[in-house]
Design an enzyme around this catalytic site. Structure first.
Site, PDB file in Angstrom:
ATOM      1  CD  GLU A 106      -2.921  -1.241   2.436  1.00  0.00           C
ATOM      2  OE1 GLU A 106      -2.709  -0.522   3.439  1.00  0.00           O
ATOM      3  OE2 GLU A 106      -3.977  -1.714   2.425  1.00  0.00           O
ATOM      4  CD  GLU A 131      -3.935  -6.147   3.467  1.00  0.00           C
ATOM      5  OE1 GLU A 131      -4.604  -5.919   4.147  1.00  0.00           O
ATOM      6  OE2 GLU A 131      -2.727  -6.090   3.429  1.00  0.00           O
TER       7      GLU A 131
END
Ligand SMILES: *[C@@H]1O[C@H](CO)[C@@H](O)[C@H](O)[C@H]1NC(C)=O
Ligand SMILES: *[C@@H]1O[C@H](CO)[C@@H](O)[C@H](O)[C@H]1NC(C)=O
Ligand SMILES: *[C@@H]1O[C@H](CO)[C@@H](O)[C@H](O)[C@H]1NC(C)=O
Length: 477
Positions: A117, A262
């Site tokens: 991220e 995720e």
């Protein structure tokens, strides 16, 4: 006879391999003070029929345990490493040699996740310049090593890299500040037949916006759908995925493969983080995968990695106290609630525990019962919590205790984190070791496991995700 035996074998192989919901994988983070033995974890993955695992690093102990398992692995490169890899091709070659090619004979490494991220808004752009050059160097090193057909490199992004101007998925677009970098990365992913990886968290939509329609975070319907060009969006997961697809289309990458890196729901540390909500979320998600329904814009199979396997008591709680409670298993490898991994809802593939876990002695550190003046305990409580994990304490959480109970919980947490060292159960003479389990109701006073590793990398900072899109979305409902 032999033929019959063969048929039975073929049938059992087919049955054994089709039980799991299509496209299901798991994230294995390791930011816990006490690590389960990697071998036992891998055996558990096999027992559960799980065939894909995503890591946040490339620790040799984990890869050793995965050797020969046939499980498909995504290894990870931490964000702090991106600058070095961007600056130096030989550094990238070294990384690929040590953490990919060396293992390929025994470990099925399919992906390298370059950063985690890295474009998260809360990182203030720290990794925006280095991510693409690092990805390029890693991909080049993989190709030069001859593993380019087997191993792809990609970047797992948070869903906050895109937004919607109107709140409808059809107005999805990449965030302005990173759009140019993103297009470079997309081009590179397409040219190298690599997937786009995105992390999606309906829990955070709820956490960040008190007015978010709660049922929209789950999959059962029950909140007003969002209409968008004749599509009715009944849950934020679909709306979010399709916002991404529209953003990709806008840049000319509408057909790019997408993997959900995720998705999950925490079980403690916030009023919406509990077993009941987590079970509801996972039941809905797994059923969706089981039916292979995909999203309105991308029907069919969806690849999703659950986040995550275990609670991690050393994760930063800057995003919120729930950060340490994302596990579908507790710290000790016990499932927190029943979960049917087949997605069929028929109980065919119920989540199985990690076997052979060794615990420390069955004892706890608690506040002496003769301490009556509670104002004396505040400083000790704060000290204990600062050096351990007290995120289960509080109103609406699993340990909603009186002052005496809170202090005992904190003392025990500190004591267990330090492997029950007797010197750590003192607290100015106010603490004592007991063999009577002080757990009450849903509030578990843990006994730690025997530690078999050093704490490592996990996902960080997810809670800052996706706020722009979510904020807009609930306003229009
Ligand atoms: C390979 O990965 C491990 C674990 O993530 C890391 O400690 C090591 O530095 C990496 N190797 C190289 C050459 O960067
Ligand atoms: C980003 O900026 C904010 C506000 O200036 C600051 O509080 C925060 O620590 C910064 N985060 C990082 C990762 O640099
Ligand atoms: C309780 O402890 C506090 C802080 O040590 C002290 O100021 C207070 O006098 C004590 N109260 C009683 C009733 O002993």
């Amino acid at each position: 006879m032999a033929r019959a035996v063969f048929l039975v074998w073929v049938l059992s192989v087919i049955l054994a391999t089709t039980n799991l919901a299509q496209g299901l994988g798991v994230n294995w983070g390791a930011m816990a003070s006490h690590q389960l033995p990697p071998k036992n974890v891998v055996q558990m993955l096999k027992d559960n029929g799980i065939k894909k695992v995503k890591l946040f690093d490339a620790e040799p102990s984990t890869l050793n345990a995965l050797a020969g398992s046939g499980i498909q692995v995504m290894v990870g490169i931490p964000n702090e490493k991106l600058e070095k890899l961007a600056d130096s091709y030989s550094e990238a070659q070294q990384w690929v040699k040590e953490n990919v090619t060396k293992w390929l004979g025994s470990v099925s490494i399919s992906y390298v996740a370059v950063g985690n991220e890295p474009y998260l808004t809360s990182y203030n752009g720290s990794y925006v310049k280095t991510t693409y050059p690092a990805l390029k160097n890693i991909l080049k090193a993989i190709r030069e090593s001859g593993a380019g057909d087997k191993v792809k490199a990609t970047v797992p992004f948070n869903a906050d890299v895109y937004e919607s101007s109107s709140s409808k998925p059809s107005d999805g677009r990449f965030r302005k500040d990173i759009k140019n970098n993103m297009v470079e990365i997309l081009r590179h992913l397409r040219d190298n037949k690599s997937p786009f990886v995105v992390n999606i968290y309906p829990f955070l939509s709820l956490y960040q916006s008190p007015d978010f329609p709660k049922e929209f975070a789950f999959f059962e319907g029950g909140s007003k759908p969002v209409s968008d060009n004749n599509i009715e969006y009944k849950n934020v997961f679909d709306a979010n995925c399709d916002t991404l697809i529209n953003a990709l289309k806008k840049e000319g990458f509408g057909n790019m493969e997408i993997i959900i890196g995720e998705a999950g729901w925490p079980t403690d540390g916030d009023k919406n983080a509990n077993i009941k909500n987590a079970k509801k979320f996972y039941d809905g998600l797994l059923k969706k995968l089981g039916k292979e329904e995909g999203t309105p814009l991308r029907k069919g199979k969806l690849e999703v990695y659950l986040f995550g396997l275990f609670d991690e008591d050393q994760k930063s709680i800057a995003p919120g106290d729930f950060e340490r409670h994302w596990g579908i298993f507790r710290y000790d490898g016990q499932p927190k609630f029943p979960m049917d991994l087949s997605g069929k809802g028929n109980g065919d593939q119920m989540l199985k525990a990690v076997k052979g876990v060794e615990f420390l002695e069955k004892q706890w550190c608690v506040l002496n019962s003769d301490v009556k003046n509670m104002s004396q305990t505040d400083a000790e409580l704060n000290y204990a919590c600062a050096g351990s994990d007290c995120t289960s304490l509080g109103t609406g959480r699993s340990c909603d205790l009186d002052q005496h109970g809170k202090v005992s919980y904190a003392f025990n947490s500190y004591f267990q984190t330090r492997d029950q060292d007797v010197r750590t159960c003192n607290f100015n003479g106010m603490a004592t070791i007991t063999k009577n389990n002080p757990s009450v109701g849903d509030c578990l006073f843990p006994v730690q496991i025997v530690n078999t590793g050093a704490p490592r990398h996990g996902a960080v900072g997810v809670a800052y995700a996706f706020s722009i899109f979510v904020g807009l979305l609930w306003m229009m409902i």
